[in-house]
Design a protein around this motif. Structure first.
Motif, short mmCIF file in Angstrom:
data_model
loop_
_atom_site.label_atom_id
_atom_site.label_comp_id
_atom_site.label_asym_id
_atom_site.label_seq_id
_atom_site.Cartn_x
_atom_site.Cartn_y
_atom_site.Cartn_z
N SER A 1 0.82 -1.21 0.00
CA SER A 1 0.00 0.00 0.00
C SER A 1 0.85 1.26 0.00
O SER A 1 0.48 2.27 -0.60
CB SER A 1 -0.94 0.00 1.21
OG SER A 1 -1.97 -0.94 1.05
N CYS B 1 0.78 4.09 -2.94
CA CYS B 1 0.61 5.52 -2.65
C CYS B 1 1.56 6.35 -3.49
O CYS B 1 1.16 7.34 -4.13
CB CYS B 1 0.91 5.77 -1.16
SG CYS B 1 -0.53 6.20 -0.20
N SER C 1 1.53 12.14 0.30
CA SER C 1 0.48 11.12 0.15
C SER C 1 0.74 9.93 1.08
O SER C 1 -0.19 9.39 1.67
CB SER C 1 0.39 10.65 -1.30
OG SER C 1 1.50 9.86 -1.67
N PHE D 1 -1.61 8.70 4.19
CA PHE D 1 -2.01 7.30 4.32
C PHE D 1 -1.66 6.76 5.71
O PHE D 1 -2.48 6.10 6.36
CB PHE D 1 -1.33 6.46 3.24
CG PHE D 1 -1.39 4.98 3.48
CD1 PHE D 1 -2.57 4.28 3.25
CD2 PHE D 1 -0.28 4.30 3.95
CE1 PHE D 1 -2.63 2.91 3.48
CE2 PHE D 1 -0.34 2.93 4.18
CZ PHE D 1 -1.52 2.23 3.95
N THR E 1 -4.46 5.55 8.41
CA THR E 1 -4.63 4.09 8.40
C THR E 1 -3.94 3.36 9.54
O THR E 1 -4.46 2.37 10.05
CB THR E 1 -4.11 3.52 7.06
OG1 THR E 1 -4.63 4.28 5.99
CG2 THR E 1 -4.51 2.08 6.90
N ASN F 1 -2.46 -3.11 7.87
CA ASN F 1 -2.95 -2.18 6.85
C ASN F 1 -1.87 -1.68 5.91
O ASN F 1 -2.17 -0.94 4.97
CB ASN F 1 -3.65 -0.99 7.51
CG ASN F 1 -4.96 -1.38 8.17
OD1 ASN F 1 -5.57 -2.38 7.80
ND2 ASN F 1 -5.39 -0.61 9.15
N GLY G 1 -4.86 -2.22 3.04
CA GLY G 1 -4.90 -0.76 3.03
C GLY G 1 -4.93 -0.15 1.65
O GLY G 1 -4.78 1.08 1.51
N THR H 1 -7.53 2.72 0.96
CA THR H 1 -7.14 3.96 1.63
C THR H 1 -5.95 4.60 0.93
O THR H 1 -5.87 5.83 0.81
CB THR H 1 -6.80 3.70 3.10
OG1 THR H 1 -7.89 3.01 3.72
CG2 THR H 1 -6.57 5.01 3.85
N ALA H 2 -5.01 3.80 0.45
CA ALA H 2 -3.86 4.32 -0.28
C ALA H 2 -4.32 5.06 -1.54
O ALA H 2 -3.78 6.12 -1.88
CB ALA H 2 -2.91 3.19 -0.64
N ALA I 1 -6.05 8.36 -0.33
CA ALA I 1 -5.07 9.29 0.25
C ALA I 1 -4.21 9.93 -0.84
O ALA I 1 -3.91 11.13 -0.78
CB ALA I 1 -4.19 8.55 1.26
N SER I 2 -3.82 9.15 -1.84
CA SER I 2 -2.98 9.67 -2.92
C SER I 2 -3.73 10.71 -3.74
O SER I 2 -3.21 11.80 -4.00
CB SER I 2 -2.52 8.53 -3.82
OG SER I 2 -1.78 7.58 -3.10
N ASN J 1 -10.05 3.38 6.82
CA ASN J 1 -9.80 2.11 6.15
C ASN J 1 -10.99 1.16 6.31
O ASN J 1 -11.43 0.54 5.33
CB ASN J 1 -8.53 1.47 6.71
CG ASN J 1 -7.91 0.48 5.76
OD1 ASN J 1 -7.59 0.82 4.62
ND2 ASN J 1 -7.76 -0.76 6.20
#
Length: 431
Positions: free
Chosen positions: A80, A84, A106, A110, A114, A141, A146, A149-150, A153-154, A210
């Motif tokens: 993850s 990202c 990023s 993350f 997370t 994660n 994860g 979420t990655a 977040a990115s 997450n």
């Protein structure tokens, strides 16, 4: 019946699917996912080494098993983080903004959103017989769990940076200052925004992003689980889109890869610990048993054209595309014949992978005749070799790959004969 009713416009369908496939976010996600391919392949090599079906080898490496697991821990279990960086970098290239500082932000977003640090008391650690104490970061994660979420977040980080630059909400340095320093100071304001937002969500609101994202996407996970629908639906999605000239994996990657990688991660951990392998549904299921020769399982078609074709076109096209097809490269065939929007091959392009997927599902998931995938190996390997390695050197996997090639050939054959005859008639007329 209304004779003036408009006919179904395939051009509009192609335009819509093309717009989806070329969406900058989907493109960034696809490119970001591709970053982990070499990382996961390298990690998988160590898993393969640990699971070679040779008793003497297993006895020899047994004392070093924990050390051989380290590369896997820092490849598969940290995917993850790498995703990202990959997604943020790709999106930054599209927006023409600095990707180094933005990618770092990023990853930071993350991690805050997370990962929850935990503490291990030294006395408790000593009683438990472990050497770790103090603050620790759970690995769960960091890996495939994860990925959603990655992705978020990115994209969020890049958009914040872009917004701040567009609105001139950045700290500017005087001329003559090195570019790296300029970019670092320019990232201060957007970096603060990203950190504060992630912190408020995680700590202030006690909101687990997450878990929320996993819940939101959980219905999709049904089509990436160990069921027959998880075989049929992805094949239909990818092949039907390909028929219109759109790369099917561009659509499937953001949707299904997080689930497939999570399943593979569980398989790798189970193989490393000597436990039963839990999942057959991984990306490797499709790579080595369905997409043999590329999307649509076209290696069989290239073989038929090269060795059974009577028209000059089929002979030349088959000989030109057969060798690349062995290594799972079939764009020359798809766009050269073409298969795209071709009424001769649209049906077998869908039916052949479907049949191969169902046969593989029966062999793996129902009758348990073939081992489940436990590793990622280079996608350019010939299918029987790739299947052999991906399943921990189960020879039955190589046999299944060959059987599937034959199945695809049988399905393609009548459509190929009709196409070959059509081309032969055209060549005779032209002559």
């Amino acid at each position: 019946m209304n004779v003036n009713a408009k006919r179904f416009d395939f051009t509009k369908v192609v335009q819509v699917m093309g717009a989806i496939a070329n969406n900058r976010y989907l493109t960034a996600i696809r490119n970001g996912m591709s970053v982990i391919i070499p990382v996961t392949i390298i990690g998988s090599m160590f898993i393969i080494a640990l699971n070679l079906p040779i008793d003497a080898w297993k006895e020899m490496i047994a004392p070093y098993a924990d050390k051989l697991m380290i590369p896997m821990n820092f490849t598969m279990d940290f995917m993850s983080v790498y995703v990202c960086v990959g997604i943020a970098s790709s999106l930054c290239d599209d927006y023409k903004i600095d990707k180094v500082s933005t990618s770092v932000l990023s990853v930071l977003a993350f991690l805050i959103a997370t990962i929850t640090p935990a503490s291990i008391d030294p006395e408790l650690a000593q009683k438990a017989g472990i050497e770790v104490s103090g603050t620790v970061l759970p690995l769960g994660n960091f890996g495939a769990a994860g990925l959603f979420t990655a992705i978020i977040a990115s994209i969020f980080t890049v958009e914040v940076v872009r917004f701040c630059i567009k609105r001139n909400l950045v700290i500017k340095m005087p001329n003559g200052v090195p570019t790296s320093v300029i970019n670092s100071f320019a990232a201060l304001v957007p970096g603060a925004i990203v950190i504060v937002v992630a912190w408020i969500l995680k700590v202030g609101l006690n909101f687990d992003i997450n878990k929320a994202l996993q819940w939101v996407f959980s219905p999709i996970g049904y089509f990436a689980g160990d069921t027959v629908l998880s075989v049929i639906v992805p094949i239909l999605l990818i092949t039907i889109v390909w028929i219109f000239g759109i790369h099917g994996m561009i659509i499937a990657t953001p949707i299904l890869y997080p689930f497939w990688y999570e399943n593979l991660n569980a398989n790798i951990n189970a193989a490393a610990s000597g436990s039963a392998i839990p999942h057959f549904m991984t990306e490797q299921f499709f790579q080595w048993f369905v997409w043999i020769g590329g999307a649509g399982a076209t290696l069989s078609l290239a073989f038929l054209m090269a060795f059974l074709g009577k028209s000059d076109f089929c002979k030349k096209m088959g000989r030109f595309t057969f060798i690349p097809g062995i290594f799972n490269i079939n764009e020359p065939l798809i766009f050269g014949v073409p298969i795209v929007m071709n009424p001769f091959f649209a049906l077998p392009f869908i039916l052949a992978p479907l049949a191969m997927g169902i046969v593989t599902y029966l062999a793996m998931g129902v009758f348990h005749l073939v081992s489940y995938p436990i590793a990622i190996v280079p996608w350019t390997l010939p299918a029987p070799i790739g299947a052999l390695m991906a399943t921990g050197f189960d020879w039955r996997a190589a046999v299944l790959a060959v059987v599937n090639i034959v199945i695809a050939g049988v399905i393609y054959y009548p459509f190929f004969r009709a196409f070959d005859k059509n081309m032969l008639d055209k060549e005779k007329s032209a002559a």
